[in-house]
Design a protein around this motif. Structure first.
Motif, mmCIF file in Angstrom:
data_model
loop_
_atom_site.group_PDB
_atom_site.id
_atom_site.type_symbol
_atom_site.label_atom_id
_atom_site.label_comp_id
_atom_site.label_asym_id
_atom_site.label_seq_id
_atom_site.Cartn_x
_atom_site.Cartn_y
_atom_site.Cartn_z
ATOM 1 N N SER A 25 0.770 -1.335 -0.019
ATOM 2 C CA SER A 25 -0.046 0.025 0.102
ATOM 3 C C SER A 25 1.004 1.385 -0.233
ATOM 4 C CB SER A 25 -0.850 -0.023 1.350
ATOM 5 O OG SER A 25 -0.143 -0.135 2.573
ATOM 6 N N GLY A 26 2.204 1.159 0.200
ATOM 7 C CA GLY A 26 2.895 2.382 0.324
ATOM 8 C C GLY A 26 3.104 2.931 1.674
ATOM 9 N N ILE A 27 2.222 2.421 2.662
ATOM 10 C CA ILE A 27 2.396 3.032 3.831
ATOM 11 C C ILE A 27 3.328 2.309 4.733
ATOM 12 C CG2 ILE A 27 0.986 3.757 5.906
ATOM 13 C CD1 ILE A 27 -1.637 3.895 3.999
ATOM 14 N N ASP A 28 4.303 2.839 5.450
ATOM 15 C CA ASP A 28 5.171 2.307 6.328
ATOM 16 C C ASP A 28 4.702 2.425 7.697
ATOM 17 O OD1 ASP A 28 7.413 0.679 7.116
ATOM 18 O OD2 ASP A 28 8.600 2.379 6.544
ATOM 19 N N TYR A 29 4.281 1.349 8.473
ATOM 20 C CA TYR A 29 3.773 1.719 9.812
ATOM 21 C C TYR A 29 5.124 1.626 10.895
ATOM 22 C CZ TYR A 29 -0.535 0.848 8.016
ATOM 23 O OH TYR A 29 -1.752 1.041 7.193
#
Length: 94
Positions: A87-91
């Motif tokens: 998703s491209g989101i790095d948590y």
């Protein structure tokens, strides 16, 4: 899904006695020639000279191999292999 290539060039970085395969083959050829010279010549000076030559050749090749080795540090495998869509989101942030 990401595709990963099979790493087939492992022989390019293979090392025997601290030397790459090509330089190791050179030192083995030198040793075989020295042994043939020693077998067909019974001179003590020639035997000592052949041993010293082989030792100096080995030391020289070790130095050449260490000075001209350009090995970039590359990660071959990623940290995580997954089939999930990115998703491209790095948590997790460092």
């Amino acid at each position: 899904m990401k595709k990963f290539e099979v790493y087939r060039n492992i022989r390019k970085r293979a090392v025997i006695f601290g030397l790459p395969i090509s330089l190791f083959a050179l030192i083995i050829v030198s040793i075989v020639v020295s042994l043939m010279v020693i077998i067909f010549s019974f001179s003590l000076g020639l035997i000592v000279g052949a041993v010293i030559f082989n030792i100096l050749l080995y030391i020289t090749l070790i130095r050449v191999a260490n000075n001209f080795r350009f090995q970039p540090i590359i990660k071959i495998f990623p940290d995580i292999i997954s089939n999930k869509r990115n998703s491209g989101i790095d948590y997790e942030e460092d």
